[in-house]
Enzyme design. Structure first.
Site, PDB file in Angstrom:
ATOM      1  N   ASP A  92     -11.367   0.650  -5.209  1.00 14.77           N
ATOM      2  CA  ASP A  92     -10.886   1.654  -3.950  1.00 14.77           C
ATOM      3  C   ASP A  92     -10.118   0.328  -3.238  1.00 14.77           C
ATOM      4  O   ASP A  92     -10.159  -0.530  -3.286  1.00 14.77           O
ATOM      5  CB  ASP A  92     -11.816   2.371  -3.057  1.00 14.77           C
TER       6      ASP A  92
HETATM    7  C1  BGC Z   1      -9.390   6.114  -0.585  1.00 16.85           C
HETATM    8  C2  BGC Z   1      -9.042   6.751  -1.934  1.00 16.85           C
HETATM    9  C3  BGC Z   1      -7.617   6.624  -2.138  1.00 16.85           C
HETATM   10  C4  BGC Z   1      -7.061   5.328  -1.869  1.00 16.85           C
HETATM   11  C5  BGC Z   1      -5.522   5.117  -2.118  1.00 16.85           C
HETATM   12  C6  BGC Z   1      -8.690   4.846  -0.213  1.00 16.85           C
HETATM   13  O1  BGC Z   1      -9.155   4.448   1.309  1.00 16.85           O
HETATM   14  O2  BGC Z   1     -10.740   5.997  -0.485  1.00 16.85           O
HETATM   15  O3  BGC Z   1      -9.466   7.756  -2.138  1.00 16.85           O
HETATM   16  O4  BGC Z   1      -7.402   6.943  -3.378  1.00 16.85           O
HETATM   17  O5  BGC Z   1      -7.348   4.991  -0.551  1.00 16.85           O
HETATM   18  O6  BGC Z   1      -4.940   5.642  -1.432  1.00 16.85           O
END
Ligand code: BGC
Length: 742
Positions: A283
């Site tokens: 993530d």
């Molecule tokens: C989120 C993800 C997301 C990623 C990219 C993160 O902060 O938890 O779900 O896909 O950002 O935007």
């Protein structure tokens, strides 16, 4: 032509030859061949993902020379890079690199690209996986035309705590329904992977992110394996079985180990036991964030921990870029691990056809067509109307009769436009918000402007009641009052946890004042999560929970208000009576001292000052008609291993309108090697019936429906007695039977 001249021919003359040769290789052989020609730094480059510097969905780190790094083969993927113009620009840079390896463009296409569908939690209330497959398909068709290869969806995290803002992004609390929806969304997004309109899906966040303590985003998670395997993992396994191309790990720690550096999750379960052969992306920044968790000292240790645990791609933390090469050179990370991770990523690039044509997803003509396809809006309207949950309809004031002369449409969300998109919409370059149908516009389209009166009444937040007198004047002049209130669209979503999940501002007061006029008042509640609204549930005669319905919100709301669509949605997340009940969910264990009613509190598992039941339970939702259940039959009462029981029952529409009922089948394993939930959804059927019409519904009970992960984490059914319950919700059980498994 002599040999020397042949040797000095420009390289491109050999390309057809090479490509004819390479077409005979399997994808795995192509990957191996490419890896054999890559330097260590180039392989690590494939494992590095950057945010484009245009929009951000996390804390940004700016790079002075992103383009230079891309040209050097140090970047394998970009996120938040949308539109054919922008993706083309970056892909052209990647093609200047030594091996011309194309970039992957990833994006959070969570509930639509340009055409916005209801937020996923709302969509899940349709209990209609086939329909959700279609909405994911439309999202993929649009996004793929604009250069996107990969969506960071579906989010399949089970959630039992509506304080957690990200409940809006999932399918609620149930593993069975959540698994069906996970598989449907994966299939919808991916289509036929390798065709130009299939984008890679990503099952996230692996794992147990939805169980953050206190509903506070990013918080720690402590959970038994028993709960993890039976409740939190099933939708991930369903996504994997549906062929999901990628997984994303999660921000939380699980039992003291950050998910990003968690080998049990990623190596043992995902890549080992489940044999997942796609790749895992971290993530946003989660590799580096292990330093804050306190499980590693610095970026060097973070990179070591994550790569060893099975995280293949580093989103934004730069730990791999900065430390992996040193770790390999020092012998701490075997090259084989890098080859495995880079190989998994390259394999997807081959499967997507990007080596044959890096621009095959980037077609301005297709983009123009896909983003203006009227069928997409039609589907968005259908899904939106089917996502609206009718919570209350006292005196059957809904649907609004056609004969109504004047409707007062009041509230801070009536004329809002972008709010309807909810959290996680995509900012599509060059597209303004005029395509979104506001609630006002939807009612104008349906009822005509002449029959509508408007007052804002108040803002979503704040204490200002100066708009109340005007709202009351408008209400007095109308026959029916519709009030649209709720959260701001960004009060639910990532990092949007709320400790007080009430209606913000003076909106409740506004409705209470309007009720005093004695006019029939219909309340629309727009939100990304279950809210607590005790006064309105007690006093307002009609409540429609409209969530955030997307770009066709206005039309869909009008369809339901006037009865063109009879509401059929059912809740997938319990609505608490008060915050103190959270977490509250239908599939709880019985305890040694179960309370069966709120009055038998004496040394029972209950609250002294609150009910133990939710306000609106899992599976709940009303219709403009009514249904009767009868004639429950089991073709046998005993089940042998591998056998099946056929269950039939009759459902009759006993009201005056056609409608769709969601018949729900729950099971309880009465005595087992582990404590089992009081009930678990194991099947359901949606039945559409004309007034007076009946239909026989058939369900099959097999071992798979009885099985669970036991103490040894084997998935097996046990002998013994089972209760079978057929309900219109998890509490409204209409028919019961029991059977034995031998
Ligand atoms: C989120 C993800 C997301 C990623 C990219 C993160 O902060 O938890 O779900 O896909 O950002 O935007």
């Amino acid at each position: 032509m002599n040999l020397k001249r042949l040797f000095f021919q420009p390289a491109f003359l050999f390309l057809p030859l090479f490509s004819a040769f390479s077409q005979q290789l399997t994808v795995d052989q192509k990957v191996a061949d490419l890896l054999s020609r890559m330097t260590l730094e180039e392989k690590i480059g494939q494992m590095n993902q950057y945010n484009d510097d245009w929009i951000a969905t996390g804390p940004v780190t700016l790079d002075a020379d992103k383009a230079g790094q891309i040209r050097n083969g140090q970047v394998g993927s970009l996120l938040n890079c949308v539109g054919t113009a922008r993706t083309r620009k970056w892909q052209e840079e990647a093609l200047k690199s030594r091996l011309k390896i194309p970039l992957l463009f990833g994006q959070d296409v969570i509930h639509g690209y340009k055409t916005t569908f209801p937020i996923p939690l709302a969509e899940s209330c349709t209990w209609d996986p086939e329909l959700l497959k279609k909405s994911a398909r439309v999202a993929a068709v649009e996004a793929s035309s604009a250069g996107i290869h990969w969506t960071f969806a579906p989010m399949v995290d089970i959630a039992r705590d509506p304080r957690w803002g990200r409940v809006m992004e999932g399918s609620g609390e149930d593993p069975y329904l959540g698994s069906l929806i996970a598989a449907a969304r994966v299939t919808g997004f991916q289509g036929t992977l390798g065709s130009t309109d299939g984008i890679m899906a990503c099952a996230k966040h692996f794992a147990a992110y939805g169980a953050a303590v206190g509903g506070r985003d990013y918080n720690t998670v402590d959970m038994s394996d028993y709960l993890l395997w039976n409740v939190y993992l099933p939708p991930f396994l369903a996504a994997k079985n549906a062929g999901v191309a990628t997984f994303m790990n999660s921000f939380n720690d699980l039992n003291g180990v950050p998910a990003t550096g968690n080998a049990y999750l990623q190596r043992y379960i995902l890549k080992g036991r489940w044999k997942f052969d796609g790749f895992v992306v971290s993530d946003w920044g989660s590799i580096g964030e292990m330093i804050n968790h306190g499980s590693v000292k610095d970026g060097y240790e973070a990179a070591l921990s994550a790569v060893t645990a099975g995280s293949d791609m580093d989103m934004e933390s730069r730990s791999y870029k900065n430390h992996l090469a040193t770790l390999v050179k020092e012998g701490k990370v075997p090259v084989a691990l890098i080859d495995e991770a880079a190989g998994r990523i390259l394999k997807k690039k081959f499967e997507l056809g990007l080596f044959d044509d890096p621009f095959r997803f980037c077609d301005p003509e297709r983009e123009k067509k896909a983003l203006s396809n009227p069928d997409h809006a039609r589907l968005a309207r259908e899904v939106a109307a089917k996502s609206i949950v009718l919570l209350k309809n006292e005196g059957e004031i809904l649907p609004v009769p056609e004969s109504v002369r004047k409707i007062a449409f009041i509230g801070p969300l009536v004329k809002a436009v972008k709010q309807n998109k909810g959290f996680w919409d995509v900012e599509v370059p060059g597209v303004d918000s005029s395509f979104i149908v506001s609630q006002w516009q939807g009612l104008v389209n349906r009822a005509g402007a002449d029959r509508l009166l408007y007052a804002e009444g108040c803002k979503i937040e704040g204490t200002d009641k100066s708009g109340f007198p005007e709202a009351l004047r408008v209400a007095e002049a109308a026959d029916v009052v519709v009030v649209s209130i709720g959260e701001r669209r960004d009060l639910s979503g990532e990092a949007k946890s709320r400790a007080n999940i009430t209606l913000p501002g003076v909106q409740t007061d506004l409705v209470l004042e309007l009720l005093k006029t004695g006019k029939p008042v219909i309340v629309l509640i727009n939100a990304g999560r279950p809210l607590v609204f005790p006064e309105l549930s007690a006093k307002a005669p009609a409540i429609l929970y409209t969530w955030w319905l997307g770009s066709e919100a206005g039309n869909a709301i009008a369809d339901v208000l006037f009865g063109t669509v009879n509401p059929s949605a059912r809740l997938t997340l319990s609505f608490p009576v008060s915050v103190g009940q959270i977490p509250i969910y239908y599939n709880y264990y019985n305890t040694g001292r179960p309370a069966t009613t709120d009055s038998n509190r004496f040394y029972n598992s209950s609250y002294l000052d609150e009910s133990i039941w939710p306000k609106y339970e899992f599976g709940y939702g009303l219709s403009y008609t009514t249904f009767a259940y009868s004639d429950l039959k089991l073709d046998r009462k005993e089940l042998d291993a591998g056998g099946k029981i056929t269950v039939t029952l009759k459902v009759t529409n006993t009201g005056k309108r056609a409608g769709t009922e969601t018949v729900q089948l729950y099971l309880r394993d009465k005595v087992a090697s582990m404590v089992r939930p009081v009930k678990e959804l194991k099947d359901f059927a949606k039945v559409t019936l004309a007034p007076g019409e009946s239909q026989t519904v058939t369900f099959l009970i097999t071992d798979e429906k009885l099985a669970f992960y036991n103490a040894r984490l084997e998935f097996a059914a046990e002998p013994g007695e089972f209760d079978l319950m057929i309900g219109a919700s998890s509490r409204d059980i209409r028919l019961k039977e029991s059977f034995t498994r031998n």
